[in-house]
Design an enzyme around this catalytic site. Sequence first.
Site, short mmCIF file in Angstrom:
data_model
loop_
_atom_site.label_atom_id
_atom_site.label_comp_id
_atom_site.label_asym_id
_atom_site.label_seq_id
_atom_site.Cartn_x
_atom_site.Cartn_y
_atom_site.Cartn_z
N HIS A 8 18.51 7.10 -12.29
CA HIS A 8 18.28 6.40 -11.02
C HIS A 8 19.58 6.15 -10.28
O HIS A 8 20.27 5.15 -10.53
CB HIS A 8 17.57 5.07 -11.31
CG HIS A 8 17.03 4.39 -10.10
ND1 HIS A 8 15.86 3.67 -10.12
CD2 HIS A 8 17.49 4.30 -8.82
CE1 HIS A 8 15.62 3.18 -8.91
NE2 HIS A 8 16.60 3.54 -8.12
N ASP A 13 11.16 5.59 -4.26
CA ASP A 13 12.04 4.44 -4.54
C ASP A 13 12.79 3.97 -3.31
O ASP A 13 13.19 4.74 -2.45
CB ASP A 13 13.05 4.78 -5.62
CG ASP A 13 13.89 3.57 -5.99
OD1 ASP A 13 13.33 2.64 -6.58
OD2 ASP A 13 15.08 3.53 -5.64
N HIS A 32 13.87 0.04 -12.60
CA HIS A 32 14.62 -1.23 -12.61
C HIS A 32 13.78 -2.49 -12.85
O HIS A 32 13.65 -3.33 -11.97
CB HIS A 32 15.44 -1.39 -11.32
CG HIS A 32 14.74 -0.97 -10.05
ND1 HIS A 32 13.49 -1.42 -9.70
CD2 HIS A 32 15.14 -0.13 -9.07
CE1 HIS A 32 13.16 -0.88 -8.54
NE2 HIS A 32 14.12 -0.08 -8.14
N ASP A 41 20.85 2.43 -11.02
CA ASP A 41 20.44 2.13 -9.64
C ASP A 41 21.66 2.05 -8.72
O ASP A 41 21.75 1.19 -7.85
CB ASP A 41 19.60 0.84 -9.56
CG ASP A 41 18.88 0.70 -8.23
OD1 ASP A 41 18.90 1.66 -7.41
OD2 ASP A 41 18.29 -0.37 -7.98
#
Lengths: 423, 322
Positions: free
Chosen positions: A59, A151, A231, A304
């Site tokens: 991610h 996302d 997440h 992330d």
Amino acid sequence: MLLQGGRVIDPSRDLDDPADVLIQDGKIAAVGRGLSAPDGALIRNVKGKIVAPGLVDLHVHLREPGNEDEETVASGARAAAAGGFTAICAMPNTDPVTDNQAAVGFIVRQSGRAGLARVHPIGAVSIGQRGERLAEFGEMVGAGAVAVSDDGKPIVSSHLMRTALEYARTFDIPVADHCEEPTLAAGGVMHEGLVSTRLGLKGIPAAAEEIMVARDVVLAELTGGHVHLCHMSCRGSIALIREAKERGIRVTAEVTPHHLTLTDYACEEYDTHAKMNPPLREAADVAALRGALKEGVIDCIASDHAPHAYDEKEAAFDDAPFGVVGLETAFAVANTELVESGIFTLPELIRRMSTDPARVFRLSGGTLAPGAVGDVAVFDTTAKWSVDPAAFHSKSRNTPFTGRPLTGRAVLTIVAGTIVHEL
Amino acid sequence: MTAPALGKDLTGLEHMTPEQIRLILDTAEPFKEVSERPIKKVPALRGKTIVNLFFEASTRTRISFEFAEKRLSADTVNVAATGSSVSKGETLVDTARNLEAMRIDMVVIRHPSSGAAEFLGDRIASNVINAGDGKHEHPTQALLDLLTIRDKHGKIEGLKVCLVGDVLHSRVARSNLWGLTKLGAEVAVCGPWTLMPRGIEELGVTVFGRLEEAIEWADVLNVLRLQLERMEKGFIPSLREYYRVFGVTPERLERSPKPITIMHPGPMNRGVEIDSRVADGPHSVILDQVTNGVAVRMAVLYLLAGGRAELADAAKRGGGSE
């Protein structure tokens, strides 16, 4: 290339031994003691260092195309290499959105040109990430996409989520969801709790995440599709995932280094570098996330990584964008907070940052088994350093860990047998 | 005795000491008298330049600050920056830099974003006074409320003060909560649960779900303004019902064994959160709040500009309370 004398940790084979690692023709050729190098091979003495399969990040946000001043595929791949990552998965919320085979192919080509960490594109679930019509999963997979996700935005329509999970089965890819019930989260800028009350900032309740986790799990059961939950931030979500896994539902989940280490108190003084979505939550959530990662209820750590220009974060808390960079601090933060503190062993951490994420997205890598891709990271787990954003390879500096003393860092990163980072 | 300094900025009461708060209230005492003079001016801030920077509509607070500044002989400029096409954050950074470049002495700022006053204060050398930031704090409002309570009751410690209404969105409520608890009052909040912020009870306040319970308990009710948009956003079904359940009416107040002091930070919605007969009644100190607002703001400006704390001591010797 021969890596001599290191401590080799390969969670894919439960290996933790002093050994040499030989890489030939871009693949792992052998792991064992007393290996000799063929003529002309590069040799690195890595005595006292950890040799592991390169880290895999499911991610990240690279800002190309659209915001190349914040990050490009190349700068993101360079930052990844510096962090010990040999493969990263780029989310499709670029401008324009990566929602078709041409856009996916562009990322693949940019990655090839950069020749650093591998960058695997994630295609959008819906065209333009508008949450209406399915994007062409088949063509995107054909062009190199490894998963689909909207996302940055949740998949609001349960019908769309259902059809995405069903349709993705044909191509055996996961649907990665950003779990956020939009009407509960609307306008929120941090975790809803005592700190948000004191600061007078609109909160995002944990329920906003938990409701969507519950829905996604139910839809995964209905469809037999694989849902990957991005997440995870709160303890309520963990209970839902645990129960779903016990019932055999195809659900996997990730957690970020910052959610494993920071709480909503980091938002004090309106520090916009502590503003991310999902928000930093409470100490009890951090403890539960750590436990879930250890146990395997949460499968892996993902950064992330979300670059933003410095002046965007130089704003009132309400007005600053969500997100922090993480590729260059992820391993060290996790090593310091989870391994040094005695909660995880080093092999357990490497499993959650390499072997398991590779398994979740069905990527090559995450192993040092002979014949596997020659993606290797060498760590000095005793190196002490403190976070200096000015030294980042990323184009952006928005980290919540500025000045934090950390232990451990990648000293050598190898992708397909080629050195892409060396300290 | 050397009095405690206030620091460079006044951004909120949460991080202030009780001594600092008392110093401001005590310093306000002698300034009350200035506004009663035929020539309402003292030279305390002569030559100082002050910018009143209002990113949000305000009548009462802006005028109150402006009177306070003018009665202290400061040079003032008003900037009303509303609804620009530039995003709020960018405007704020650039505004800070421009103000800094003009070498002004003080900024009074009102902004719709919580934390905006701190943001500005961290970036410029001038003194910054928070005139309301988002849902965070409105310290001078709480200070004038404290002064008004002290005038009326002769003390603050031990009094039971209830903040009634939209606590969730209220910066006035937050600043009052800090100020009152620091000076030893017992604090409660009361309103519909949709307008109560999470974790409020952990700040040492009592929460009443029904106004009747609050009235039975309180010495002072500080009635918060209910903004019309709360109904549009679905926090309450209608203003009519709000009045019926949470409106402060004479009928409800009659059930209290003692007279309750009524406060309101304004502007009032008569017939919504407060009945006119209560607002205009004998126990209302709503206009005293407005009068005290000027004196409190004069005290804050004076002290931040480096004014002497002895003013407060002199006032106390002259019979000031507490």
